[in-house]
Write a protein that holds these residues in place. Structure first.
Motif, short mmCIF file in Angstrom:
data_model
loop_
_atom_site.label_atom_id
_atom_site.label_comp_id
_atom_site.label_asym_id
_atom_site.label_seq_id
_atom_site.Cartn_x
_atom_site.Cartn_y
_atom_site.Cartn_z
N PHE A 188 0.83 -1.20 0.00
CA PHE A 188 0.00 0.00 0.00
C PHE A 188 0.87 1.25 0.00
CE2 PHE A 188 -2.11 3.48 2.10
CZ PHE A 188 -3.42 3.44 1.66
N ALA A 244 0.91 4.17 -2.71
CA ALA A 244 0.44 5.51 -2.33
C ALA A 244 1.46 6.58 -2.69
CB ALA A 244 0.14 5.54 -0.84
N VAL A 276 -4.23 8.18 -4.74
CA VAL A 276 -5.62 8.25 -5.17
C VAL A 276 -5.92 9.69 -5.58
CG1 VAL A 276 -8.01 7.92 -4.48
CG2 VAL A 276 -6.24 6.38 -3.61
N TRP A 311 -5.69 0.42 -7.32
CA TRP A 311 -6.12 0.61 -5.95
C TRP A 311 -7.24 -0.35 -5.57
CZ3 TRP A 311 -3.73 2.60 -2.13
CH2 TRP A 311 -2.74 3.57 -2.36
#
Length: 344
Positions: free
Chosen positions: A243, A247, A252, A308
């Motif tokens: 993750f 990221a 996002v 994602w």
């Protein structure tokens, strides 16, 4: 945010002090029953051998016995040579030199040097062979008492400590997710958090190993949750680093989605950490724990980005498995953990 790794509690220190005192007291009683001429060595051995963990106690006890037997045998040979006419100093060094070489090669035998020095420098008024034989008997008595006390008296509550560490590690995983998603920290800081999580995991694995030695029955049979804990935690740690990489490389795009996603993941991890806290206290999580924890985990449809969605499916699968794992629903969840997408 740094991870607060739990230190040894005051209760742990008190329990260890009690165990050492019990070992010394029982050694004194056993020495009187055996009518040992120099019982101090049995008491000293019990005090030295009794450690905070069974594994350390067994290891120290083995070293004490090995050193006493080797030193006792070397002492008997040296004393025999002295009886045959070899000067005392020469007889002593004839035993010390090979034992020093052996101790340099195998450090666990270094106590043999102590036995030889005691036997040769503090001879008995009785037979010259009396001291090494008594020394071996005293060491055996002290080690046996220490082993019995380690297994029977207030031994370390490894399950509690393992789950306390698990709670700290899971909160650290939450810090990794939160920091990476908000770009509050860089990759170097994330690696530092990951290293701290790895330290927690090593200590948890050591506690699980200690728990395996506490009883003759298999840990998988008597406490399958504790036996599977390191693997389940390692899976979550791996997911967190996946993750974090994603990221930092490809955040996002929708800020609202990002906030909702991270808030949900961190909230779910906090629920998992609280479940570990409950297990550390010897309690099952509350009846509504599973529902509340599962409700906090965001679904993959929170974002349209395919990468994602995939990462969230991995996290949801492993976090769901861990939540069920904490409520002791059995093998199904351990299979779910090992068969998650991240494992493939």
């Amino acid at each position: 945010m740094p991870i607060a790794i739990p230190e040894r509690s005051a209760g742990t220190i008190v329990r260890q002090a009690i165990r050492v005192l019990v070992a010394i007291g029982v050694s004194e009683i056993l020495s009187q029953l055996l009518r040992l001429q120099d019982p101090a060595w049995a008491l000293i051995t019990a005090a030295v051998v009794t450690q905070t963990t069974i594994g350390e106690t067994v290891s120290n006890g083995q070293s004490q016995i090995l050193g006493a037997l080797i030193g006792g045998a070397a002492s008997l040979i040296a004393i025999s040579l002295h009886q045959l006419g070899l000067p005392g100093e020469a007889a002593l060094w004839s035993a010390l030199i090979p034992l020093a070489a052996l101790a340099a090669w195998r450090p666990q035998t270094r106590l043999g040097l102590v036995t030889v020095l005691i036997a040769m420098l503090f001879p008995s008024d009785n037979s010259p062979f009396f001291v090494p034989i008594q020394r071996v008997i005293c060491v055996l008595a002290g080690v046996i008492v220490s082993m019995v006390v380690s297994f029977a008296v207030l031994h370390e509550q490894t399950r509690r400590d393992a789950f306390r560490l698990a709670a700290a590690m899971i909160r650290g995983i939450g810090s990794i997710l939160d920091g990476a998603a908000h770009h509050n920290i860089g990759w170097h800081d994330i690696q530092s958090l990951d290293d701290t999580c790895a330290t927690c995991l090593r200590r948890i694995a050591a506690n699980v190993g200690e728990a395996r030695r506490e009883r003759w029955t298999s840990l998988e049979k008597r406490d399958p949750m504790l036996a599977a804990l390191p693997q389940a935690l390692q899976q979550l740690q791996t997911d967190a680093m996946v993750f974090a990489r994603a990221a930092l490389a490809s955040p996002v795009h929708d800020a609202q989605d990002a906030q909702t996603l991270v808030r949900g993941l961190v909230s779910a991890l906090e629920q998992i950490a609280r479940g570990c806290d409950e297990q550390a206290q010897g309690r099952q999580p509350a009846d509504d724990y599973t529902r509340e924890a599962l409700a906090a985990i965001p679904h993959d449809d929170i974002t349209a980005a395919p990468e994602w969605r995939f990462i969230l499916r991995i996290l949801r699968s492993d976090m769901t498995a861990f939540i069920s794992f904490l409520t002791d629903t059995g093998d199904k969840n351990r299979n779910s953990t090992s068969g998650s997408p991240a494992s493939a």
